[in-house]
Design a protein around this motif. Structure first.
Motif, short mmCIF file in Angstrom:
data_model
loop_
_atom_site.label_atom_id
_atom_site.label_comp_id
_atom_site.label_asym_id
_atom_site.label_seq_id
_atom_site.Cartn_x
_atom_site.Cartn_y
_atom_site.Cartn_z
N ARG A 19 0.83 -1.21 0.00
CA ARG A 19 0.00 0.00 0.00
C ARG A 19 0.87 1.26 0.00
NH1 ARG A 19 -4.56 1.47 4.61
NH2 ARG A 19 -5.36 3.36 3.60
N ALA A 20 1.93 1.28 0.83
CA ALA A 20 2.84 2.44 0.86
C ALA A 20 3.53 2.63 -0.48
CB ALA A 20 3.86 2.25 1.98
N GLN A 21 3.94 1.53 -1.10
CA GLN A 21 4.58 1.61 -2.41
C GLN A 21 3.62 2.19 -3.46
OE1 GLN A 21 6.02 -2.15 -3.76
NE2 GLN A 21 7.04 -1.32 -5.56
N PHE A 22 2.34 1.83 -3.33
CA PHE A 22 1.35 2.37 -4.24
C PHE A 22 1.24 3.89 -4.10
CE2 PHE A 22 -3.08 3.79 -4.60
CZ PHE A 22 -3.28 3.61 -5.95
N PHE A 23 1.22 4.39 -2.84
CA PHE A 23 1.13 5.84 -2.63
C PHE A 23 2.36 6.56 -3.18
CE2 PHE A 23 -1.90 4.79 0.97
CZ PHE A 23 -3.00 5.31 0.32
N VAL A 24 3.54 5.96 -3.04
CA VAL A 24 4.76 6.58 -3.59
C VAL A 24 4.67 6.68 -5.10
CG1 VAL A 24 7.24 6.26 -3.89
CG2 VAL A 24 6.20 5.87 -1.65
N GLU A 25 4.27 5.60 -5.75
CA GLU A 25 4.14 5.63 -7.20
C GLU A 25 3.08 6.63 -7.64
OE1 GLU A 25 5.92 4.14 -9.43
OE2 GLU A 25 7.20 3.13 -7.96
N LYS A 26 2.01 6.75 -6.87
CA LYS A 26 0.96 7.72 -7.21
C LYS A 26 1.49 9.15 -7.13
CE LYS A 26 -3.69 9.15 -5.84
NZ LYS A 26 -4.81 8.93 -4.89
N ALA A 27 2.26 9.45 -6.07
CA ALA A 27 2.84 10.79 -5.93
C ALA A 27 3.79 11.11 -7.07
CB ALA A 27 3.56 10.91 -4.58
N LYS A 28 4.59 10.11 -7.47
CA LYS A 28 5.51 10.32 -8.59
C LYS A 28 4.76 10.62 -9.88
CE LYS A 28 9.33 7.47 -6.86
NZ LYS A 28 10.16 6.26 -7.11
#
Length: 468
Positions: free
Chosen positions: A382-391
């Motif tokens: 889930r955290a990795q998903f949020f990082v990719e979304k911010a990028k």
């Protein structure tokens, strides 16, 4: 000796005589019933013979008892003691008793003839019936019952109302008693004596036929044990009616149908995790090797063999896999267990029709650790998903800003090269404003310059051309 005593105490602790009744064998009417436990040792149980029983030609005795222990060969020995001297002795055999079961034992008691009556004043208080309980050769307990009577005369056969059964005696004794009765009756009418002898002969013949035949039911096989030569190794009898030599031969019946059995085992995996695994096994004996199986294992072969070999195979197979592999590779684990069990069972002449894993569970600590690991992995994803979304949002804004800058640059160049572009934009804006005002219900008077509608004025042309 101590082990036999302990075993006897265990049997006696779980054994209870629930009730006993005496019935008129001709009418079936209950003449007497008692609930006193006569198996309690060290206690004298007084037995009073009812008057009605002494008038009966035959009495049916029914015993109901419970046992929490398994008895291989439950039997009784009873003696009639007159002032300490043994007058009569009887032996009764019930056989195998299932653990935690309640059983009923019924027998027939025939009275002695009137000529053998004994005065009650002689017997009363002087006769004691001693009963000994056995499990095969293991003595369990001894019970003594003084006999009292309310009648003047007591027939000798009535002393057995608490245990004697003519039908339960040995066949030779039974036939001898029939001969004695026939000899006593022969002094009477010849016709009556001849009829009685014929009746005795027919009864003896029927008894012989019954003892010489036996039936093997469907799904069973029989092997023969000879008292002289031992087990007949080449004989396995199929279903149907068969003959034997009474006393010298007796059949041993095996059920060859597949029987289900569930066996559980607690073992360790390759990564030292405790695993609770349960198997459902369908087993049956090899019919052609039943004599060998009886000599080596007996009739309870499944109890002797299956628990040990199943535990052995489960521990050896489970130790080859990690805890996670036992779940992901369950089909392979089941195949290895089935193959190894088939080979081990063949050594004991047992066929396994099917082996299936019915339960596979781990310790509470391991289950909780696996669940925590799964939750942590989901949180990381889930955290990795949020990082990719911010990028992706950052890239979107950069591209959008670059596009707007490029559009502004292109717009400036277009205005510089062609001032008429601004005039075109003012005309389009004036068209949109005019449509909006025309469709409105309100009437408002405004300056045309503020609404960009002064398209005919010179100021519009001068502004469009960049002049003041």
């Amino acid at each position: 000796m101590s082990s036999d005593e302990d075993r006897a105490k265990e049997i006696l602790k779980g054994f209870k005589l629930n009730w006993m009744n005496l019935r008129d064998a001709e009418t079936g009417k209950v003449l007497w019933q008692g609930t006193e436990d006569l198996s309690i040792p060290g206690v004298e149980h007084e037995a009073r013979v009812p008057k009605k029983i002494l008038k009966c030609k035959a009495v049916s005795r029914e015993l109901n008892f419970s046992s929490s222990e398994k008895l291989e060969k439950f039997r009784l020995e009873q003696k009639v003691l007159f002032k300490g001297q043994c007058l009569e002795e009887w032996f009764f055999e019930f056989g195998f008793v299932i653990p935690n079961s309640t059983n009923t034992w019924q027998s027939l008691i025939e009275a002695a003839p009137e000529s053998e009556m004994m005065p009650a004043n002689v017997l009363t208080g002087n006769v004691v019936i001693e009963t000994k309980f056995y499990d095969d050769d293991l003595h369990v307990s001894t019970s003594r019952q003084p006999l009292e009577s309310e009648r003047k005369l007591v027939r000798g056969g009535d002393l057995g109302c608490l245990g004697a059964s003519m039908a339960n005696k040995e066949p030779s004794k039974f036939l001898q008693q029939l001969r004695d009765i026939a000899s006593r009756m022969s002094s009477g009418s010849r016709g009556a004596g001849l009829g009685l002898k014929l009746l005795i002969g027919a009864g003896a013949l029927a008894y012989g036929v019954k003892e010489a035949t036996y039936t093997v039911e469907g799904g069973q096989r029989a092997i023969i044990f000879n008292r002289i030569g031992g087990m007949q190794m080449d004989t396995v009898l199929a279903e149907g009616l068969h003959f034997r030599m009474p006393w010298f031969q007796y059949p041993i019946i095996y059920d060859i149908r597949a029987k289900p059995r569930k066996i559980s085992s607690l073992t360790g995996s390759k990564d030292l995790q405790m695993v609770n695994i349960a198997l459902r096994v369908l087993s049956r004996p090899v019919a052609s090797n039943l004599p060998v199986m009886y000599q080596q294992l007996g009739t309870d072969y499944d109890d002797r063999v299956l628990p040990s070999i199943v535990n052995e195979v489960l521990k050896s197979v489970v130790a080859k896999f990690n805890a996670s592999q036992l779940i992901t590779q369950r089909a392979q684990v089941s195949l290895l267990i089935r193959r190894d069990l088939f080979e081990r069972a063949k050594d004991f002449n047992i066929i396994l029709d099917d082996v299936a894993i019915t339960e596979l569970s781990f310790s509470k600590e391991y289950t909780a650790a696996v669940e925590a690991k799964q939750v942590a992995q989901q949180e990381a994803q889930r955290a990795q998903f949020f990082v990719e979304k911010a990028k992706q949002e950052q890239k979107q804004k950069i591209i959008q800003a670059e596009g707007e800058a490029q559009a502004a640059k292109m717009l400036g160049e277009a205005v510089t090269k062609n001032p008429g572009y601004l005039k075109l934009r003012r005309i389009r804006a004036a068209q949109n404003i005019a449509k909006t005002v025309a469709a409105s219900q309100n009437r408002v008077y405004l300056n045309a310059d503020s609404l960009v509608l002064n398209l005919q004025d010179d100021s519009f042309n001068k502004l469009s051309l960049g002049k003041k």
